[in-house]
Design an enzyme around this catalytic site. Structure first.
Site, PDB file in Angstrom:
ATOM      1  N   ARG A   1      96.408  96.744   2.731  1.00 37.75           N
ATOM      2  CA  ARG A   1      96.110  97.751   1.693  1.00 37.75           C
ATOM      3  C   ARG A   1      95.105  97.126   0.738  1.00 37.75           C
ATOM      4  NH1 ARG A   1      97.733  99.145  -3.410  1.00 37.75           N
ATOM      5  NH2 ARG A   1      98.112 101.351  -3.831  1.00 37.75           N
TER       6      ARG A   1
ATOM      7  N   LYS B   1      95.305  91.435  -6.959  1.00 37.70           N
ATOM      8  CA  LYS B   1      96.506  91.196  -7.760  1.00 37.70           C
ATOM      9  C   LYS B   1      96.402  89.920  -8.589  1.00 37.70           C
ATOM     10  CE  LYS B   1      99.524  94.393  -5.513  1.00 37.70           C
ATOM     11  NZ  LYS B   1     100.513  94.686  -4.480  1.00 37.70           N
TER      12      LYS B   1
END
Ligand code: HH2
Length: 274
Positions: free
Chosen positions: A251, A216
């Site tokens: 994840r 991210k």
């Protein structure tokens, strides 16, 4: 796993069947490519695979139910046929997509809109699947516009508590609920490390905690790596930090790198108290 170490967090491998995901958009847009990729992640040590047909990256537009079904259902079916024991989650906020994916073999519904749709809660209760309740603010199209919170952690905890309670009231077994603070979803960049460090506060709700930090943007900000697909080392750092904070499920896009780093980390961690 290696001998004599404490249980590591479960690893969820990301399988994006989208043309526009932020780090791997378009790579597995054909169903057979996505299935092969999922099998590779399982082979690398993923405990489950998360199939998604709609990008949630900041600024992205949504897709129709029909298009999302067209993307994900053949992939869920293909994984189920090739690896009947594999745990598959469907990353969707649409009840109709979740219903078809469950019929095709998905056992977890990963809903980035926190099971806000009562029909989604009812479906998950009826089907007896596990659910991931994630916090985000606003829709992807505008979620990075206002990222100011008066008390970030309190707001996220209160939201997860409320949504988990609604899920239980709908009949979902509390043991099947996971909560997720939604790293990168309507958060200021440097709020994301705070969310990872705060895992114990989310775990205090009584549910397992999932953290999705992989590749991210905040990792790019910290490391200076602006190409999302190149953020592997920073992502592994985030995974170890989340494990240290007590996350139960991670994840990740880079399963092998994360699994190997975690194996070493957990082997050392087992001795911290001795
Ligand atoms: N992050 C993304 C998608 N789904 N689900 C949960 N529970 N937690 C997350 O942090 C999370 C998630 C975004 O990552 P990715 O799927 O790689 O990108 P995109 O949404 O652009 O497809």
């Amino acid at each position: 796993m290696a001998v004599g170490v404490s249980p590591r967090p479960l690893l969820v491998g990301v399988v994006n069947v989208t043309p526009d995901s932020f780090s791997d958009g378009g790579q597995h847009a054909a169903a057979e490519d996505a299935v092969a990729y999922a099998l590779r992640l399982l082979d690398e040590g993923a405990d489950w695979v998360d199939v998604g047909g709609e990008s949630t990256r900041p600024g992205s537009a949504g897709v129709s139910v029909e298009e999302e079904l067209r993307r994900v259902i053949p992939v869920v079916q293909g994984i189920r046929e090739a690896a009947p024991g594999a745990v598959i989650s469907i990353d969707t906020s649409k009840e109709a997509v979740a219903a078809e994916a469950i019929a095709a073999g998905a056992r977890v519904v990963n809903d980035v809109s926190g099971l806000e749709d009562p029909a989604m809660r009812a479906l998950c209760a009826r089907a007896g699947v596990q659910v991931v309740i994630m916090h985000k603010r606003g829709r992807p199209a505008e979620m990075q516009v206002d990222t100011a919170y008066s008390d970030l952690l309190e707001e996220v905890v209160a939201y997860l508590r409320r949504q988990a309670r609604l899920a239980e009231e709908a009949g979902i077994d509390p043991g099947r609920i996971l909560v997720d603070p939604g790293v990168g979803f309507g958060k200021a960049l440097l709020d994301n490390p705070r969310l990872i460090a705060a895992v114990p506060r989310f775990a205090a709700l009584g549910h397992r905690v999932l953290i999705g930090a992989s590749r991210k943007r905040f990792i790019g900000e910290i490391t200076g790596v602006h190409e999302a697909s190149q953020r592997v080392f920073g992502s592994v750092g985030a995974a170890l930090a989340a494990a240290r904070a007590g996350a139960h499920v991670l994840r990740v896009h880079d399963v092998r790198a994360t699994r190997e780093a975690l194996a070493v980390y957990m082997a050392v961690e087992a001795h911290w108290s001795t």
